[in-house]
Design a protein around this motif. Structure first.
Motif, short mmCIF file in Angstrom:
data_model
loop_
_atom_site.label_atom_id
_atom_site.label_comp_id
_atom_site.label_asym_id
_atom_site.label_seq_id
_atom_site.Cartn_x
_atom_site.Cartn_y
_atom_site.Cartn_z
N GLY A 27 0.79 -1.23 0.00
CA GLY A 27 0.00 0.00 0.00
C GLY A 27 0.81 1.27 0.00
O GLY A 27 0.37 2.30 0.51
N LEU A 28 2.01 1.22 -0.61
CA LEU A 28 2.91 2.37 -0.56
C LEU A 28 3.03 3.12 -1.89
O LEU A 28 3.78 4.08 -1.98
N LEU A 29 2.27 2.72 -2.91
CA LEU A 29 2.46 3.35 -4.22
C LEU A 29 1.60 4.58 -4.44
O LEU A 29 1.76 5.28 -5.43
N GLY A 30 0.69 4.88 -3.54
CA GLY A 30 -0.17 6.04 -3.75
C GLY A 30 -1.27 5.72 -4.74
O GLY A 30 -1.55 4.58 -5.07
N GLY A 31 -1.88 6.77 -5.26
CA GLY A 31 -2.99 6.60 -6.19
C GLY A 31 -2.57 6.85 -7.62
O GLY A 31 -1.40 7.03 -7.94
N SER A 32 -3.58 6.90 -8.51
CA SER A 32 -3.31 7.09 -9.93
C SER A 32 -2.71 8.45 -10.23
O SER A 32 -2.11 8.66 -11.28
N ASP A 33 -2.87 9.41 -9.29
CA ASP A 33 -2.29 10.74 -9.50
C ASP A 33 -0.77 10.71 -9.34
O ASP A 33 -0.10 11.68 -9.69
N GLU A 34 -0.21 9.60 -8.83
CA GLU A 34 1.23 9.50 -8.65
C GLU A 34 1.88 8.59 -9.68
O GLU A 34 3.08 8.33 -9.63
N GLY A 35 1.10 8.08 -10.62
CA GLY A 35 1.64 7.20 -11.65
C GLY A 35 0.52 6.46 -12.34
O GLY A 35 -0.66 6.73 -12.11
N GLU A 36 0.88 5.51 -13.19
CA GLU A 36 -0.12 4.73 -13.91
C GLU A 36 -0.60 3.56 -13.04
O GLU A 36 0.20 2.90 -12.38
N GLU A 37 -1.90 3.31 -13.07
CA GLU A 37 -2.46 2.25 -12.25
C GLU A 37 -3.49 1.46 -13.04
O GLU A 37 -4.39 2.05 -13.66
N GLN A 38 -3.37 0.13 -13.03
CA GLN A 38 -4.35 -0.75 -13.63
C GLN A 38 -4.63 -1.90 -12.68
O GLN A 38 -3.74 -2.34 -11.96
N GLY A 39 -5.85 -2.39 -12.69
CA GLY A 39 -6.19 -3.51 -11.83
C GLY A 39 -6.29 -3.09 -10.37
O GLY A 39 -6.41 -1.91 -10.04
N SER A 40 -6.21 -4.07 -9.49
CA SER A 40 -6.36 -3.78 -8.06
C SER A 40 -5.57 -4.79 -7.24
O SER A 40 -5.22 -5.88 -7.71
N VAL A 41 -5.26 -4.41 -6.00
CA VAL A 41 -4.58 -5.26 -5.03
C VAL A 41 -5.39 -5.22 -3.74
O VAL A 41 -5.83 -4.14 -3.32
N SER A 42 -5.58 -6.36 -3.11
CA SER A 42 -6.25 -6.38 -1.81
C SER A 42 -5.53 -7.32 -0.87
O SER A 42 -4.91 -8.30 -1.30
N VAL A 43 -5.59 -7.00 0.41
CA VAL A 43 -5.02 -7.83 1.47
C VAL A 43 -6.12 -8.07 2.48
O VAL A 43 -6.71 -7.12 3.01
N ASP A 44 -6.44 -9.34 2.73
CA ASP A 44 -7.58 -9.69 3.59
C ASP A 44 -8.86 -9.03 3.11
O ASP A 44 -9.71 -8.61 3.92
N GLY A 45 -9.01 -8.89 1.80
CA GLY A 45 -10.21 -8.30 1.24
C GLY A 45 -10.28 -6.79 1.33
O GLY A 45 -11.30 -6.19 0.96
N ARG A 46 -9.21 -6.14 1.80
CA ARG A 46 -9.19 -4.68 1.94
C ARG A 46 -8.10 -4.09 1.07
O ARG A 46 -7.14 -4.77 0.68
N HIS A 47 -8.22 -2.79 0.80
CA HIS A 47 -7.13 -2.10 0.13
C HIS A 47 -5.91 -2.15 1.05
O HIS A 47 -6.03 -1.99 2.27
#
Length: 453
Positions: A27-47
């Motif tokens: 969870g250290l990459l920030g959002g799409s405003d900080e780079g390109e983002e595709q897809g999703s990642v979850s840990v224990d069903g949470r962001h």
């Protein structure tokens, strides 16, 4: 999908995105405003950003993970942020430090630790928090062999039902620890399965792509010269960051033209300090260190520490343990051009030095990138290239193959071998016996002194 309790070894060539993936899971990459983002990642069903209490990340560069000034406080920092009852913090700090083999006083300054000790400290801080998911980015890269075994055994003891994802280039330590191997390539995952199955089905392809696989072929060792002229000579030398506390003493060695000398020994023995002293960047704390007339080339003083930075440029070049400590410009190309420009090279003469290094070390596509945005392995290759660009007579390297895949490791060793063939001397601090063998290096081993402990 990584199932709870799985132990995954994440492999890939240098620059394939392994560290970036770990940062995304943490969870250290920030959002799409900080780079390109595709897809999703979850840990224990949470962001991941909402599940950080469940995640422990050991970063590739341990210097970036130390928070507080004292060892005990640094390990306790995460526990305090999790609201751990005060009575539990002390025992968990002590147990974590013991698990990783970091035997130093709790009030030892974190800035006084060696690179390998900082790596153990970072791991101890994460282990103390007992996270459900452990993300380890090259956790043993700068450790001595005993330290590697201690960390591997510690993780075996504490892993239990935890999920573990390990990024490493040299895989032998982890092959029997993990139950799954995932390999990243330029277009995503190129192999995924049980270790034995991945090796059987994809071994040749992975080796060709630069991924370290068990039993990978290494270059034939060089034949070491025994009679090159002495360029640097140390006798009864004592070294240390503080005048009153040398970390090693009684050192006698010669650095010879056309020969490699490897400095080995346990973490905290003073290897990096010795290298910086021989390079003229730290003052000796006792004894003698003299440069030959051939190395001085007309300079009045035989003591490298008395030379100006411009005097060192073509005489002794140094690659620091942390590559970031020597980056001064905003692009890879400019970084490589900096030394040659200081020597007066311009135009075609400058390109003749820089362009081959960009190509040989696979940095050409990154020429306009900021050095600080590179992967760990790419930063290491750039730091080596900046020194080679000025063709110094003595090349001092601290962990020169850190973060390298099999292909770039071979290319670095071949390039350093060419420096020896050209009559230059190499001094390498390393925990990698393959580097010692590959360079045909003589070995000077340091032991831990009481001051270094």
């Amino acid at each position: 999908m990584i199932e709870p309790g799985e132990r995954v070894l994440l492999l890939g060539a240098s620059g394939s995105g392994k560290s970036t993936l770990l940062h995304g899971i943490a969870g250290l990459l920030g959002g799409s405003d900080e780079g390109e983002e595709q897809g999703s990642v979850s840990v224990d069903g949470r962001h991941p950003a909402d599940a950080r209490e469940r995640i422990g990340l050991v970063l590739q560069d341990p210097d970036t993970q130390a928070v507080l000034a004292r060892v005990g406080d640094d390990v306790a920092f995460g526990l305090e942020n999790l609201g751990t009852p005060p009575a539990e913090i002390g025992p968990r700090v002590t147990a974590a430090l013991a698990a990783v083999g970091l035997d130093v006083p709790l009030d030892r300054s974190t800035s006084a630790l060696s690179g390998g000790q900082k790596q153990r400290l970072a791991l101890a801080g994460v282990l103390a928090m007992e996270p459900g998911l452990l993300l380890l980015d090259e956790p043993t890269a700068n450790l001595d062999p005993d330290g590697v075994a201690e960390v591997r055994d510690a993780l075996e003891r504490i892993a239990g039902e935890r999920t573990v994802v390990v990024v490493e280039h040299r895989v032998a330590t982890w092959w029997d620890f993990v139950d799954r191997v995932v390999v990243l390539g330029a277009d995503g995952v190129i192999a995924d399965g049980r270790p034995a199955d991945v090796l059987a089905r994809h071994g040749a392809r992975l080796d060709a792509a630069g991924v370290w696989v068990p039993g990978a072929q290494l270059p034939a060792p060089l034949l070491r010269s025994e009679d090159g002229a002495v360029l640097l000579s140390a006798s009864d030398l004592a070294v240390g960051r503080e005048r009153a506390h040398p970390v090693a003493r009684g050192i006698a060695l010669d650095v010879r033209r056309g020969a490699a000398l490897a400095i080995t020994g346990p973490n905290g023995a003073g290897k990096s300090t010795l290298a910086l002293t021989l390079a003229g960047l730290l003052a000796p704390r006792g004894g003698q260190l003299e440069a030959s007339a051939a190395l001085r080339q007309g300079l009045a003083s035989a003591e490298p520490v008395r030379w100006r930075s411009r005097d060192l440029l073509t005489r002794i070049g140094t690659v620091f343990q942390s590559p970031e400590h020597q980056f001064l410009t905003g692009s890879v190309q400019a970084e490589l051009e900096l030394g040659p420009r200081a020597l007066g090279l311009r135009g075609a003469a400058l390109a003749a030095v820089v362009d081959p290094l960009l190509e040989r070390l696979r940095l050409g596509r990154l020429a306009k990138a900021n050095p600080h945005t590179l992967s760990g392995g790419e930063k290491r290759r750039l730091s080596v290239a900046t020194v080679l660009a000025t063709s110094p007579s003595v090349i001092v390297l601290d962990e020169p193959t850190f973060g390298q895949d099999a292909r770039t490791w071979r290319e670095l060793i071949a390039l350093l071998g060419e420096q020896l063939d050209a009559g230059r001397a190499i001094l390498a601090v390393t925990h990698d016996p393959a580097v010692v063998e590959g360079l045909g290096a003589a070995e000077h081993r340091l032991g831990r002194t009481r001051e270094a402990a």
